[in-house]
Write a protein that holds these residues in place. Structure first.
Motif, PDB file in Angstrom:
ATOM      1  N   PRO A   1       0.831  -1.210   0.000  1.00 42.71           N
ATOM      2  CA  PRO A   1       0.000   0.000   0.000  1.00 42.71           C
ATOM      3  C   PRO A   1       0.865   1.259   0.000  1.00 42.71           C
ATOM      4  CG  PRO A   1      -0.047  -1.048   2.149  1.00 42.71           C
ATOM      5  CD  PRO A   1       0.704  -1.968   1.227  1.00 42.71           C
ATOM      6  N   GLU A   2       0.385   2.275  -0.702  1.00 42.27           N
ATOM      7  CA  GLU A   2       1.131   3.536  -0.784  1.00 42.27           C
ATOM      8  C   GLU A   2       0.983   4.352   0.499  1.00 42.27           C
ATOM      9  OE1 GLU A   2       1.544   7.453  -3.669  1.00 42.27           O
ATOM     10  OE2 GLU A   2       0.015   5.952  -4.096  1.00 42.27           O
TER      11      GLU A   2
ATOM     12  N   THR B   1       0.829   2.695  12.836  1.00 46.37           N
ATOM     13  CA  THR B   1       1.453   1.431  13.220  1.00 46.37           C
ATOM     14  C   THR B   1       2.280   0.862  12.076  1.00 46.37           C
ATOM     15  OG1 THR B   1      -0.363   0.977  14.747  1.00 46.37           O
ATOM     16  CG2 THR B   1       0.988  -0.904  14.085  1.00 46.37           C
ATOM     17  N   ALA B   2       1.711   0.853  10.873  1.00 48.89           N
ATOM     18  CA  ALA B   2       2.421   0.334   9.711  1.00 48.89           C
ATOM     19  C   ALA B   2       3.605   1.228   9.347  1.00 48.89           C
ATOM     20  CB  ALA B   2       1.462   0.197   8.529  1.00 48.89           C
ATOM     21  N   ALA B   3       3.445   2.541   9.513  1.00 48.37           N
ATOM     22  CA  ALA B   3       4.537   3.473   9.214  1.00 48.37           C
ATOM     23  C   ALA B   3       5.714   3.225  10.163  1.00 48.37           C
ATOM     24  CB  ALA B   3       4.057   4.913   9.341  1.00 48.37           C
TER      25      ALA B   3
ATOM     26  N   ASP C   1       6.906   9.830   1.262  1.00 53.01           N
ATOM     27  CA  ASP C   1       7.148  10.910   2.231  1.00 53.01           C
ATOM     28  C   ASP C   1       7.928  10.396   3.428  1.00 53.01           C
ATOM     29  OD1 ASP C   1       5.755  12.707   0.651  1.00 53.01           O
ATOM     30  OD2 ASP C   1       3.929  12.653   1.866  1.00 53.01           O
ATOM     31  N   LEU C   2       7.604   9.183   3.869  1.00 52.05           N
ATOM     32  CA  LEU C   2       8.318   8.600   5.013  1.00 52.05           C
ATOM     33  C   LEU C   2       9.796   8.384   4.681  1.00 52.05           C
ATOM     34  CD1 LEU C   2       5.708   5.981   6.252  1.00 52.05           C
ATOM     35  CD2 LEU C   2       6.392   8.077   7.429  1.00 52.05           C
ATOM     36  N   ASP C   3      10.074   7.946   3.452  1.00 54.28           N
ATOM     37  CA  ASP C   3      11.470   7.741   3.048  1.00 54.28           C
ATOM     38  C   ASP C   3      12.252   9.052   3.105  1.00 54.28           C
ATOM     39  OD1 ASP C   3      11.065   5.016   2.578  1.00 54.28           O
ATOM     40  OD2 ASP C   3      10.583   5.342   0.462  1.00 54.28           O
TER      41      ASP C   3
ATOM     42  N   LYS D   1      17.283  11.780  10.037  1.00 54.33           N
ATOM     43  CA  LYS D   1      18.608  11.186  10.280  1.00 54.33           C
ATOM     44  C   LYS D   1      19.692  12.261  10.169  1.00 54.33           C
ATOM     45  CE  LYS D   1      21.354   7.345   8.507  1.00 54.33           C
ATOM     46  NZ  LYS D   1      21.400   6.312   7.473  1.00 54.33           N
ATOM     47  N   GLU D   2      19.604  13.120   9.152  1.00 57.28           N
ATOM     48  CA  GLU D   2      20.579  14.199   8.975  1.00 57.28           C
ATOM     49  C   GLU D   2      20.526  15.172  10.132  1.00 57.28           C
ATOM     50  OE1 GLU D   2      19.729  15.902   5.161  1.00 57.28           O
ATOM     51  OE2 GLU D   2      20.311  14.069   4.106  1.00 57.28           O
TER      52      GLU D   2
END
Length: 61
Positions: A3-4, A9-11, A47-49, A56-57
């Motif tokens: 799913p896109e 929870t899944a995120a 967007d999550l990526d 992280k940066e």
């Protein structure tokens, strides 16, 4: 097919963190949220990526 749009929870699972950690990370660095119904919000995988890289940066600085 994956799913896109993911719920919280899944995120969190997709990012490899707990749901609590995901919410803490969101407080520090907001991520786009998509509302499909009044109480149904989702996070877009792409967007999550991008968000994870920015978070992280920010932590490494």
């Amino acid at each position: 097919m994956k799913p896109e749009y993911l719920n919280a929870t899944a995120a969190a699972e997709y990012l490899g963190v707990s749901k609590t950690t995901f919410w803490r990370m969101r407080k520090e660095c907001p991520v786009n949220v998509y509302f499909f119904e009044a109480s149904c919000h989702r996070f877009k995988r792409s967007d999550l990526d991008e968000w994870a890289e920015q978070f992280k940066e920010g932590v490494e600085e």
